[in-house]
Design a protein around this motif. Structure first.
Motif, mmCIF file in Angstrom:
data_model
loop_
_atom_site.group_PDB
_atom_site.id
_atom_site.type_symbol
_atom_site.label_atom_id
_atom_site.label_comp_id
_atom_site.label_asym_id
_atom_site.label_seq_id
_atom_site.Cartn_x
_atom_site.Cartn_y
_atom_site.Cartn_z
ATOM 1 N N SER A 192 0.855 -1.181 0.000
ATOM 2 C CA SER A 192 0.000 0.000 0.000
ATOM 3 C C SER A 192 0.891 1.230 0.000
ATOM 4 C CB SER A 192 -0.919 0.006 1.223
ATOM 5 O OG SER A 192 -0.160 0.225 2.401
ATOM 6 N N ASP A 193 0.258 2.405 0.177
ATOM 7 C CA ASP A 193 1.058 3.623 0.163
ATOM 8 C C ASP A 193 1.748 3.911 1.489
ATOM 9 O OD1 ASP A 193 -1.103 4.335 1.702
ATOM 10 O OD2 ASP A 193 -1.584 6.157 0.590
ATOM 11 N N PHE A 194 1.380 3.183 2.562
ATOM 12 C CA PHE A 194 1.931 3.503 3.877
ATOM 13 C C PHE A 194 3.448 3.311 3.898
ATOM 14 C CE2 PHE A 194 3.330 2.588 8.163
ATOM 15 C CZ PHE A 194 2.679 3.540 8.925
ATOM 16 N N SER A 195 3.906 2.107 3.553
ATOM 17 C CA SER A 195 5.349 1.849 3.562
ATOM 18 C C SER A 195 6.062 2.648 2.487
ATOM 19 C CB SER A 195 5.624 0.357 3.397
ATOM 20 O OG SER A 195 5.212 -0.360 4.544
ATOM 21 N N ALA A 196 5.368 2.931 1.372
ATOM 22 C CA ALA A 196 5.974 3.752 0.325
ATOM 23 C C ALA A 196 6.296 5.144 0.866
ATOM 24 C CB ALA A 196 5.027 3.844 -0.874
ATOM 25 N N ARG A 197 5.358 5.716 1.626
ATOM 26 C CA ARG A 197 5.583 7.034 2.214
ATOM 27 C C ARG A 197 6.725 7.000 3.226
ATOM 28 N NH1 ARG A 197 1.601 10.743 1.204
ATOM 29 N NH2 ARG A 197 -0.326 9.928 0.280
ATOM 30 N N GLN A 198 6.738 5.968 4.057
ATOM 31 C CA GLN A 198 7.790 5.852 5.064
ATOM 32 C C GLN A 198 9.152 5.687 4.408
ATOM 33 O OE1 GLN A 198 7.625 5.792 8.694
ATOM 34 N NE2 GLN A 198 5.758 6.882 8.105
ATOM 35 N N GLY A 218 14.384 7.775 3.121
ATOM 36 C CA GLY A 218 15.430 7.517 2.146
ATOM 37 C C GLY A 218 15.894 6.078 2.149
ATOM 38 N N LEU A 219 14.915 5.150 2.194
ATOM 39 C CA LEU A 219 15.219 3.718 2.219
ATOM 40 C C LEU A 219 14.730 3.045 0.939
ATOM 41 C CD1 LEU A 219 14.154 2.866 5.894
ATOM 42 C CD2 LEU A 219 16.485 3.231 5.019
ATOM 43 N N PRO A 220 15.318 1.915 0.570
ATOM 44 C CA PRO A 220 14.792 1.155 -0.576
ATOM 45 C C PRO A 220 13.379 0.660 -0.260
ATOM 46 C CG PRO A 220 16.969 0.358 0.101
ATOM 47 C CD PRO A 220 16.491 1.260 1.179
ATOM 48 N N PHE A 221 12.566 0.510 -1.310
ATOM 49 C CA PHE A 221 11.172 0.117 -1.136
ATOM 50 C C PHE A 221 10.843 -1.079 -2.021
ATOM 51 C CE2 PHE A 221 6.642 0.821 -2.542
ATOM 52 C CZ PHE A 221 6.065 0.320 -1.382
ATOM 53 N N GLY A 222 10.289 -2.120 -1.398
ATOM 54 C CA GLY A 222 9.856 -3.300 -2.130
ATOM 55 C C GLY A 222 8.345 -3.441 -2.080
ATOM 56 N N PHE A 223 7.715 -3.657 -3.228
ATOM 57 C CA PHE A 223 6.265 -3.798 -3.275
ATOM 58 C C PHE A 223 5.890 -5.254 -3.492
ATOM 59 C CE2 PHE A 223 1.936 -3.569 -4.705
ATOM 60 C CZ PHE A 223 1.406 -2.521 -3.959
ATOM 61 N N ALA A 224 4.931 -5.723 -2.671
ATOM 62 C CA ALA A 224 4.544 -7.143 -2.672
ATOM 63 C C ALA A 224 3.521 -7.436 -3.761
ATOM 64 C CB ALA A 224 3.981 -7.516 -1.305
ATOM 65 N N SER A 225 3.864 -7.081 -4.984
ATOM 66 C CA SER A 225 2.940 -7.252 -6.106
ATOM 67 C C SER A 225 2.729 -8.708 -6.489
ATOM 68 C CB SER A 225 3.438 -6.457 -7.315
ATOM 69 O OG SER A 225 4.842 -6.466 -7.400
ATOM 70 N N HIS A 226 3.546 -9.607 -5.967
ATOM 71 C CA HIS A 226 3.370 -11.022 -6.282
ATOM 72 C C HIS A 226 2.132 -11.609 -5.623
ATOM 73 C CE1 HIS A 226 5.692 -10.722 -2.590
ATOM 74 N NE2 HIS A 226 5.366 -11.953 -2.274
ATOM 75 N N PHE A 227 1.580 -10.929 -4.599
ATOM 76 C CA PHE A 227 0.333 -11.429 -4.006
ATOM 77 C C PHE A 227 -0.684 -10.324 -3.729
ATOM 78 C CE2 PHE A 227 2.749 -10.477 -0.148
ATOM 79 C CZ PHE A 227 1.798 -9.890 0.667
ATOM 80 N N ALA A 228 -0.305 -9.051 -3.882
ATOM 81 C CA ALA A 228 -1.229 -7.943 -3.623
ATOM 82 C C ALA A 228 -0.896 -6.791 -4.566
ATOM 83 C CB ALA A 228 -1.145 -7.506 -2.167
ATOM 84 N N ALA A 265 1.755 3.286 -5.470
ATOM 85 C CA ALA A 265 2.779 3.289 -4.425
ATOM 86 C C ALA A 265 4.153 3.643 -4.978
ATOM 87 C CB ALA A 265 2.833 1.923 -3.738
ATOM 88 N N LEU A 266 4.489 3.126 -6.152
ATOM 89 C CA LEU A 266 5.794 3.433 -6.742
ATOM 90 C C LEU A 266 5.901 4.911 -7.101
ATOM 91 C CD1 LEU A 266 6.634 0.377 -9.032
ATOM 92 C CD2 LEU A 266 6.950 0.678 -6.567
#
Length: 335
Positions: free
Chosen positions: A169-175, A180-190, A197-198
């Motif tokens: 979701s957008d929560f971890s994307a915002r954080q 300034g951290l790398p971001f991984g999106f769980a698109s393989h199941f959601a 988010a990207l």
């Protein structure tokens, strides 16, 4: 250039045991290292019959100890289930044992049902609502320690354990953008909010000591075989797992079937949740993976596959590596 990595959910197959799963996990990791995978991540899940990676830090140590140079880590640790100090100590230990090879991917979901979450958090008083504070505390334990600090992570303090934020979701994307951290999106199941988010992450990214510019990791199911038909049959094991969630009937990973038995609504749901997938022969998955890379401008793909037969699973990841090596030679265009 797009990196390619591997996410292992340590599947327990019907009729199998966790002991067999861990042996196969190490075998897959050792093969993945020779096939050029950048990192090998394991995910924290609890009370799910078909997944054996509940003690994620222990399994990371098992894999890191059996490989030589590939990065190994969590994809991810579900921080609300743990006291931040415990995770700092665990990953400080792993980094001390395997210097320069350990990743700490962090998520805020429970990794299981709510009853299990309550059992895990007994007396901890933590939840997804306290995630920003918990993350801040966790990161503080990896900073160089002052001798006057009352609580230190030993080992952990002063160690460079890279942190990745994971989410759907957008929560971890915002954080991740804010910190300034790398971001991984769980698109393989959601996959529903992948592009939103990207975009949010890239638009709001603030450089940090860890990362100068955004780094996006996109999760993809890859089921590869010699023919499209064979790969589609292997894919039915994952489809059955999603169908089991819909029906409230989770089980160990089921063997593939010739045809799925489901209602129209069930089929639509499973297809929606697994649409970030590449299924087919090498030629077919090449086209699909190129499309995903172009549409997301991913810096890294992390691929996963819940395949019943271990030999077929090895072959799938081998074919995927061959295809991805060709695709990542040249940077791909933005979407």
């Amino acid at each position: 250039m797009t990196l390619y990595s591997l996410l292992d959910l340590a599947p327990i197959v019907q009729g199998g045991t966790a002991t067999e799963t861990f042996r196969r996990t190490l075998d897959l990791a050792q093969h993945a290292e020779t096939w050029g995978y950048h990192r090998y991540w394991l995910a924290e899940h609890h009370n799910i019959p078909g997944i054996a990676s509940a003690a994620t830090s222990v399994l990371i140590g098992h894999v890191a100890g059996g490989t030589k140079s590939m990065r190994v880590g969590s994809g991810g640790i579900m921080l609300p289930n743990h006291a931040p100090l415990v995770i700092a100590e665990q990953f400080g230990t792993l980094e001390s044992l395997y210097p320069g090879r350990i990743d700490l991917g962090i998520g805020r979901a429970p990794g299981g049902d709510q009853n299990t979450a309550r059992a895990l958090r007994r007396g901890l008083g933590s939840s997804g609502d306290t995630f920003p504070q918990d993350l801040r505390e966790l990161r503080s334990y990896f900073a160089p320690a002052s001798p006057f600090e009352p609580v230190r992570a030993i080992p952990g303090a002063g160690l460079s354990v890279p942190i990745y934020l994971l989410g759907s979701s957008d929560f971890s994307a915002r954080q991740a953008a804010l910190l300034g951290l790398p971001f991984g999106f769980a698109s393989h199941f959601a996959p529903d909010y992948l592009y939103e988010a990207l975009a949010l992450y890239r638009d709001h990214f603030q450089p940090s000591a860890q990362l100068a510019k955004p780094h996006v990791i996109v999760g993809v199911n890859v089921f590869a075989a010699e023919t499209d038909a064979e790969a589609a049959r292997l894919f039915t094991s994952l489809q059955q797992a999603f169908l089991g969630m819909v029906r409230g009937n989770r089980s160990e990973l089921r063997p593939p079937v010739d045809a799925m038995q489901w209602t129209e609504a069930e089929e639509a749901y499973v297809h929606r949740m697994t649409r970030c997938s590449a299924v087919g022969s090498a030629a077919t998955i090449r086209e699909r993976l190129a499309e995903i890379i172009e549409n997301t401008s991913a810096d890294e793909l992390i691929i996963t596959a819940q395949i019943f037969d271990h030999g077929a699973r090895l072959r799938s990841f081998e074919l995927a590596a061959e295809v991805l090596r060709e695709l990542v030679v040249k940077p791909v265009g933005a979407c």
